[in-house]
Scaffold this motif. Structure first.
Motif, PDB file in Angstrom:
ATOM      1  N   TRP A 122       0.860  -1.176   0.000  1.00 10.66           N
ATOM      2  CA  TRP A 122       0.000   0.000   0.000  1.00 10.66           C
ATOM      3  C   TRP A 122       0.901   1.232   0.000  1.00 10.66           C
ATOM      4  O   TRP A 122       1.690   1.424   0.916  1.00 10.66           O
ATOM      5  CB  TRP A 122      -0.911  -0.022   1.220  1.00 10.66           C
ATOM      6  N   PHE A 123       0.778   2.045  -1.037  1.00 12.60           N
ATOM      7  CA  PHE A 123       1.617   3.227  -1.219  1.00 12.60           C
ATOM      8  C   PHE A 123       0.934   4.484  -0.698  1.00 12.60           C
ATOM      9  O   PHE A 123      -0.231   4.740  -1.039  1.00 12.60           O
ATOM     10  CB  PHE A 123       1.901   3.452  -2.714  1.00 12.60           C
ATOM     11  N   THR A 124       1.678   5.277   0.074  1.00 11.09           N
ATOM     12  CA  THR A 124       1.179   6.592   0.470  1.00 11.09           C
ATOM     13  C   THR A 124       1.267   7.514  -0.739  1.00 11.09           C
ATOM     14  O   THR A 124       1.949   7.220  -1.729  1.00 11.09           O
ATOM     15  CB  THR A 124       2.011   7.193   1.618  1.00 11.09           C
ATOM     16  N   HIS A 125       0.616   8.645  -0.621  1.00 17.74           N
ATOM     17  CA  HIS A 125       0.664   9.634  -1.701  1.00 17.74           C
ATOM     18  C   HIS A 125       2.109  10.051  -1.980  1.00 17.74           C
ATOM     19  O   HIS A 125       2.532  10.127  -3.140  1.00 17.74           O
ATOM     20  CB  HIS A 125      -0.198  10.840  -1.326  1.00 17.74           C
ATOM     21  N   ALA A 126       2.866  10.327  -0.924  1.00 13.60           N
ATOM     22  CA  ALA A 126       4.268  10.742  -1.092  1.00 13.60           C
ATOM     23  C   ALA A 126       5.085   9.657  -1.784  1.00 13.60           C
ATOM     24  O   ALA A 126       5.925   9.951  -2.644  1.00 13.60           O
ATOM     25  CB  ALA A 126       4.882  11.089   0.259  1.00 13.60           C
ATOM     26  N   GLU A 127       4.846   8.401  -1.435  1.00 13.69           N
ATOM     27  CA  GLU A 127       5.591   7.309  -2.067  1.00 13.69           C
ATOM     28  C   GLU A 127       5.274   7.205  -3.555  1.00 13.69           C
ATOM     29  O   GLU A 127       6.163   6.911  -4.364  1.00 13.69           O
ATOM     30  CB  GLU A 127       5.279   5.985  -1.364  1.00 13.69           C
ATOM     31  N   LEU A 128       4.040   7.447  -3.929  1.00 11.70           N
ATOM     32  CA  LEU A 128       3.692   7.406  -5.351  1.00 11.70           C
ATOM     33  C   LEU A 128       4.470   8.450  -6.139  1.00 11.70           C
ATOM     34  O   LEU A 128       4.794   8.239  -7.317  1.00 11.70           O
ATOM     35  CB  LEU A 128       2.183   7.623  -5.545  1.00 11.70           C
ATOM     36  N   ILE A 135       6.419   3.322 -11.646  1.00 12.66           N
ATOM     37  CA  ILE A 135       5.033   3.114 -11.239  1.00 12.66           C
ATOM     38  C   ILE A 135       4.153   3.493 -12.428  1.00 12.66           C
ATOM     39  O   ILE A 135       4.332   4.553 -13.036  1.00 12.66           O
ATOM     40  CB  ILE A 135       4.669   3.970 -10.008  1.00 12.66           C
ATOM     41  N   PHE A 136       3.210   2.618 -12.748  1.00 15.59           N
ATOM     42  CA  PHE A 136       2.281   2.871 -13.848  1.00 15.59           C
ATOM     43  C   PHE A 136       0.846   2.788 -13.360  1.00 15.59           C
ATOM     44  O   PHE A 136       0.532   1.877 -12.596  1.00 15.59           O
ATOM     45  CB  PHE A 136       2.502   1.865 -14.975  1.00 15.59           C
ATOM     46  N   PRO A 137      -0.013   3.700 -13.774  1.00 16.97           N
ATOM     47  CA  PRO A 137       0.292   4.782 -14.692  1.00 16.97           C
ATOM     48  C   PRO A 137       1.157   5.836 -13.994  1.00 16.97           C
ATOM     49  O   PRO A 137       1.097   6.007 -12.782  1.00 16.97           O
ATOM     50  CB  PRO A 137      -1.077   5.351 -15.050  1.00 16.97           C
ATOM     51  N   GLU A 138       1.934   6.510 -14.778  1.00 12.08           N
ATOM     52  CA  GLU A 138       2.843   7.510 -14.219  1.00 12.08           C
ATOM     53  C   GLU A 138       2.100   8.631 -13.504  1.00 12.08           C
ATOM     54  O   GLU A 138       2.633   9.235 -12.588  1.00 12.08           O
ATOM     55  CB  GLU A 138       3.737   8.072 -15.326  1.00 12.08           C
TER      56      GLU A 138
END
Length: 150
Positions: A122-128, A135-138
């Protein structure tokens, strides 16, 4: 002179799964001869399926979640090479599903998915925005921001 090569149109439903903390579920793909990359749940539509039906099926198969994928929130048309090695022109439709807890079940993954989908997190907003692998979609962070702002 040879005719130009036409890539097959690959229709796909992609699902952005958000937990109560607005973290996005992503799957890491490890494919031979490529750097690792992360993508949302989802996959190719079966010939008889529309995008909504494929989103519902893919969500269950890849996460164990049974839910209505809700309205389509975005569309992308990337060109890429599938994990099987086929160059395609994609038509990808994106949906968002909110879940009450950050838990999934990957028991329904296909043999190929078991081989190449080596992790999920599970990715945080900052990690995305700042993850060192692709990471796709970019523009997934912007898709989520737009959804949360609406």
């Amino acid at each position: 002179m040879d005719a130009p090569f036409e890539k097959r149109l690959r229709r796909a439903a992609r699902i952005i799964v958000l937990d109560p903390d607005n973290r996005a579920l992503m799957f890491r793909f490890d494919v031979a001869d490529r750097p690792p990359f992360w993508v949302t749940a989802g996959g190719e539509c079966e010939p008889h399926e529309n995008f909504d039906e494929a989103a519902r099926r893919e969500l269950f198969e890849e996460t164990g979640i049974t839910a209505d994928p809700g309205p389509q929130i975005a569309q992308t048309t990337p060109e890429f090479i599938t994990v099987e090695g086929e160059p395609v022109q994609a038509d990808e439709r994106y949906y968002i599903v909110r879940v009450d807890e950050a838990r999934i079940d990957t028991a329904n993954h296909t043999e190929l998915e078991q081989q190449v989908m080596t992790q999920h997190r599970w990715f945080t907003h900052a990690e995305l925005h700042n993850w060192p692998e692709a990471i796709f979609p970019e523009n997934i962070a912007a898709m989520i921001e737009d959804y949360l702002a609406s």
